[in-house]
Every structure is written in structure tokens, then in C-alpha cells.
Design a protein around this motif. Structure first.
Motif, PDB file in Angstrom:
ATOM      1  N   UNK A 153       0.687  -1.238  -0.045  1.00  0.00           N
ATOM      2  CA  UNK A 153       0.013  -0.035  -0.028  1.00  0.00           C
ATOM      3  C   UNK A 153       0.681   1.200   0.093  1.00  0.00           C
ATOM      4  N   UNK A 154       0.294   2.430  -0.405  1.00  0.00           N
ATOM      5  CA  UNK A 154       0.953   3.705  -0.287  1.00  0.00           C
ATOM      6  C   UNK A 154       0.201   4.274   1.055  1.00  0.00           C
ATOM      7  N   UNK A 155       0.927   4.687   1.749  1.00  0.00           N
ATOM      8  CA  UNK A 155       0.389   5.354   2.972  1.00  0.00           C
ATOM      9  C   UNK A 155       0.491   6.657   3.042  1.00  0.00           C
ATOM     10  N   UNK A 156      -0.530   7.395   3.314  1.00  0.00           N
ATOM     11  CA  UNK A 156      -0.610   9.030   3.185  1.00  0.00           C
ATOM     12  C   UNK A 156      -0.407   9.608   4.672  1.00  0.00           C
ATOM     13  N   UNK A 189      -0.191  12.994  -4.003  1.00  0.00           N
ATOM     14  CA  UNK A 189      -1.458  13.128  -3.070  1.00  0.00           C
ATOM     15  C   UNK A 189      -2.617  13.810  -3.615  1.00  0.00           C
ATOM     16  N   UNK A 190      -2.337  14.658  -4.728  1.00  0.00           N
ATOM     17  CA  UNK A 190      -3.429  15.391  -5.643  1.00  0.00           C
ATOM     18  C   UNK A 190      -4.134  14.559  -6.187  1.00  0.00           C
ATOM     19  N   UNK A 191      -3.339  13.190  -6.705  1.00  0.00           N
ATOM     20  CA  UNK A 191      -4.201  12.226  -7.248  1.00  0.00           C
ATOM     21  C   UNK A 191      -5.512  11.538  -6.509  1.00  0.00           C
ATOM     22  N   UNK A 192      -5.207  11.786  -5.340  1.00  0.00           N
ATOM     23  CA  UNK A 192      -5.966  10.699  -4.340  1.00  0.00           C
ATOM     24  C   UNK A 192      -6.829  11.710  -3.490  1.00  0.00           C
ATOM     25  N   UNK A 247      -2.968  -1.471  -3.806  1.00  0.00           N
ATOM     26  CA  UNK A 247      -2.831  -1.801  -5.275  1.00  0.00           C
ATOM     27  C   UNK A 247      -3.911  -1.903  -6.153  1.00  0.00           C
ATOM     28  N   UNK A 248      -4.886  -2.514  -5.779  1.00  0.00           N
ATOM     29  CA  UNK A 248      -6.260  -2.393  -6.402  1.00  0.00           C
ATOM     30  C   UNK A 248      -6.804  -1.039  -6.616  1.00  0.00           C
ATOM     31  N   UNK A 249      -6.682  -0.075  -5.664  1.00  0.00           N
ATOM     32  CA  UNK A 249      -7.290   1.224  -5.874  1.00  0.00           C
ATOM     33  C   UNK A 249      -6.442   2.020  -7.154  1.00  0.00           C
ATOM     34  N   UNK A 250      -5.171   1.528  -7.324  1.00  0.00           N
ATOM     35  CA  UNK A 250      -4.174   2.304  -8.191  1.00  0.00           C
ATOM     36  C   UNK A 250      -4.742   1.886  -9.750  1.00  0.00           C
ATOM     37  N   UNK A 251      -5.292   0.509  -9.731  1.00  0.00           N
ATOM     38  CA  UNK A 251      -5.762   0.100 -10.852  1.00  0.00           C
ATOM     39  C   UNK A 251      -7.114   0.934 -11.293  1.00  0.00           C
ATOM     40  N   UNK A 252      -7.903   1.098 -10.393  1.00  0.00           N
ATOM     41  CA  UNK A 252      -9.399   1.575 -10.386  1.00  0.00           C
ATOM     42  C   UNK A 252      -9.217   3.112 -10.627  1.00  0.00           C
ATOM     43  N   UNK A 253      -8.146   3.767  -9.606  1.00  0.00           N
ATOM     44  CA  UNK A 253      -8.039   5.159  -9.653  1.00  0.00           C
ATOM     45  C   UNK A 253      -9.222   5.796  -8.685  1.00  0.00           C
ATOM     46  N   UNK A 254      -9.948   4.816  -7.982  1.00  0.00           N
ATOM     47  CA  UNK A 254     -10.764   5.078  -7.064  1.00  0.00           C
ATOM     48  C   UNK A 254     -10.418   4.437  -5.552  1.00  0.00           C
ATOM     49  N   UNK A 255     -10.520   5.430  -4.721  1.00  0.00           N
ATOM     50  CA  UNK A 255     -10.301   4.724  -3.028  1.00  0.00           C
ATOM     51  C   UNK A 255     -11.586   4.142  -2.606  1.00  0.00           C
TER      52      UNK A 255
END
Length: 394
Positions: free
Chosen positions: A186-189, A226-229, A245-253
């Protein structure tokens, strides 16, 4: 509240090791050091707690970090030094912290050279290099070692491999409820464990004129991600706690709404990092958006209702202190009014409150004693990356 923490022998045993900044005697000492430095008490209580904190062998191994062991004690002692007070002890700890910092940096650069992904503990604020950097920004802001930490954080911001994931993406699973359905790391913000911590440190250093090659580019690169999310909400923008990782593929959180407005994972911590980045880059729109995000959070009863604890990390004290720091740097009368109103609202106090710094009485007391002046005399809040960006300490 403070009187309950004056004497270790009369205080409920802290849950943490004496060398713990989070839950032990070292963190409680921060409170008494701040009070003594501000002229609110003598140095007796601070000395008593520091003596307790150093009662055993100093931890200088792999587990030492900003929250534990030699770096934590050095961080606490920095605010207490003065004529005849702890100078030689802190000088000795400086050498140990420098050794640990160089060792961790060597390991981190070797990991990057191999093309491996980092652990959160390599770079985050509480256990990793950002924490060492926060201490050095306070202790030796003009030192060479801080620039080495900044150099590393610049490299951390660069992608690893060809999968498009940022350099801080970890193969580790997120913790607790965030782990549900998360595969592929994951990417942790967050400010405490994620990329908002490095972003805030890089920005604070740049604002103070401490800049290494690529630093401003690293700030921009991190902000682009961070702007992307960044998400839209009726009350204002917010950021998810993590990205899978799944969210990076869909572009949705998958996170459907803002989390509790905490310093550690919530909108206040994110907003602080974004505000500092905006100041560092001269990006007034980013700065204003961050301040708008905080204001929206503070006027939303649904978000505020999620704060059910009093502490600094994920409770009312952290919300209050972070909000006051952001408002003090903003030119936003509506935000200032809302933060002033928040100051008069009562913190949620459980029947039993632990004595520690991050989640207990010591941290809450620190947030409260700084209310009249708005200043942290010793800069104790640097460990939360909340020190005012215009504050320059010797």
C-alpha cells in the motif's frame, strides 16, 4: 492534570518503557521541560522524570528511533539544556544518534540500489528516517547530517521499477481495519507512518533555507501523487488514509468519507503537510486548499464526532494543536474563528487516562499550556512536524 504527573512515584506506572517518548518517562519529561523553560515551574520535576528515563542502559540498537531509546532521550534533553544542565549528556547522545542515523541511511540507500521496496519503518516519522530528520531539524538545523537525511528523502520520492508506483510504496500490509482487502502492499498517506511526514519535513527544511539537490522537485512529485488521491466532500477536500494496489488500478479509493480528524491519519495532518508544501513551493493555491480542507473538517459535526479520545496522536489535543498551528500560518479569518471556538470546547476525557505523551495526560497538558501564547517554548512539537515554519532555533 499536571500535578498528577509531578512525581514518578505518585504517578500510575506509564505503560511504556522509561525510554519511550510515546508512553514512558521520556515523553512525560517533555511536559515538565516545557513548563520549566516557559517559567511555569522549577526544573525539579523535569530532572526527576529525566532521571527515571535514564535509569537503565541506553538503547542504541536497531529498535532505537524518535519514539524510543537514544534518539528519543536526545530529543527530550534538547529542550532541557542550559548552563549546567545536561550539556555533556546530550553531546554524548549526539554521537550515538549520528551513528544510528548514518547506519540507517546506509541501509536505506543500499535498499534503493537493489530496487527493493521500503518498509514504513525505514522512512516514517515515528520509526524511520523522517523521525531522525525531525530531531536533527530541531537539534542541528545547519548540520551536514540533516542534509544527508534530506538527500535520502529525495531518493525516496523517486519511482522504484517500472510499475508506476511511488518510491515510498511498501509491500507491507496496512494495519488494523485498513488491512481488509489490501493485497500488494500500500501507499500510506498519513503524517505518522506515511508520506505526509517526509513531505512536511522536506517542506519545513526548505522554508528555513535548508535545501539539497532535487528537494523542491521531490516536494512537487509527492504533491502530484497526493493530489491524485484528494477527494471531494461537501464540507471540503480530504485524503484517504492509505491507497491499495487495487485502487491504483481503478483510480478510486474504497474509503467513502473522511476518517476521524486526527493528526496522525486524518485531514488535520494531511492539511498541515500540504500547507507547508504550498509555502515551500510558493504555491498559494495549495496552501489555501489545505487551509480550506481543515476549515471544512472543523465545521462538520459528523467528522468532529469521530474524535472520542483526548490525546495528541489521534485525539482532541492533536486536532486542537494542529489546527492552531495551521491557522497561525493562514490568512483565513473564518478558520481562525473556528479554531478559537474549538479551543473553548471540552476535550473528551475517559475515566482513566494514561500518563504518556502521545495518547495521554502529558500530551494533552502540553497542548493546553501552549494556548495562551501559541508558542512551544522548547519546540517540543517538532516531533509532530508542527513547529511554526518561521521558527529558527539555534
Amino acid at each position: 492534570m499536571v500535578t498528577h504527573l509531578n512525581d514518578p512515584s505518585q504517578t500510575p506506572d506509564p505503560d511504556g518503557h522509561p525510554q519511550s517518548l510515546s508512553r514512558g518517562a521520556t515523553g512525560i519529561a517533555l511536559l515538565h521541560i516545557e513548563r520549566a523553560a516557559a517559567g511555569l515551574s522549577s526544573w525539579d520535576a523535569a530532572h526527576t522524570w529525566l532521571t527515571t528515563a535514564t535509569s537503565g542502559p541506553l538503547t542504541m540498537g536497531p529498535q532505537a528511533n524518535l519514539l524510543f531509546g537514544a534518539p528519543a532521550l536526545a530529543y527530550a534533553l534538547h529542550g532541557a539544556t542550559g548552563p549546567g544542565r545536561y550539556t555533556r549528556a546530550l553531546d554524548a547522545m549526539d554521537a550515538q544518534v549520528a551513528r544510528l542515523t548514518r547506519q540507517r541511511l546506509e541501509q536505506a540507500h543500499a535498499r534503493i540500489d537493489r530496487g527493493d521496496r521500503p518498509t514504513l519503518g525505514e522512512f516514517d516519522l515515528f520509526k524511520g528516517m523522517t523521525g531522525f530528520g525531525a530531531h536533527l531539524l530541531r537539534r542541528h538545523p545547519g548540520g551536514e547530517l540533516l542534509t544527508y537525511v534530506l538527500d535520502y528523502l529525495v531518493r525516496l520520492s523517486e519511482p522504484v521499477g517500472r510499475d508506476g508506483l511511488p518510491g515510498w510504496w511498501t509491500d507491507e500490509a496496512p494495519t488494523g481495519r485498513r488491512a481488509t482487502g489490501a493485497r500488494g502492499g500500500h501507499g500510506n498517506l498519513s503524517m505518522a507512518h506515511g508520506i505526509s511526514g517526509p513531505l512536511a519535513l522536506l517542506s519545513l527544511a526548505a522554508i528555513r533555507g535548508i535545501i539539497v539537490d532535487g528537494q523542491l522537485g521531490a516536494i512537487r512529485r509527492t504533491c502530484d501523487w497526493t493530489d491524485t488521491w484528494r477527494q471531494v466532500h461537501p464540507s471540503g477536500p480530504w485524503w484517504p488514509e492509505i491507497v491499495t494496489l487495487a485502487e491504483t488500478h481503478t483510480g478510486q479509493t474504497r474509503q467513502s468519507e473522511p476518517a476521524r480528524p486526527s493528526w496522525c491519519y486524518g485531514t488535520p495532518g494531511h492539511a498541515r503537510a500540504q500547507q507547508l508544501a504550498g509555502i515551500a513551493l510558493g504555491d498559494i493555491d495549495r496552501k489555501r486548499l489545505a487551509e480550506h480542507a481543515l476549515h471544512g473538517c472543523l465545521v462538520d459535526p459528523g467528522q468532529l464526532a469521530k474524535i472520542t479520545e483526548p490525546g495528541l496522536c489521534h485525539g482532541w489535543a492533536g486536532l486542537l494543536h494542529t489546527s492552531r498551528r495551521i491557522a497561525a500560518t493562514a490568512n483565513n479569518p473564518a478558520l481562525t474563528r473556528r479554531v478559537n471556538a474549538l479551543t473553548n470546547e471540552a476535550a473528551p476525557l475517559p475515566p482513566v487516562l494514561e500518563p504518556g505523551f502521545l495518547n495521554g495526560m502529558a500530551g494533552l497538558a502540553l497542548a493546553l499550556i501552549n494556548l495562551p501564547s501559541g508558542q512551544a517554548t522548547t519546540g517540543w512539537d517538532t516531533c509532530l512536524l508542527l513547529t511554526p515554519p518561521d521558527e529558527r532555533r539555534p
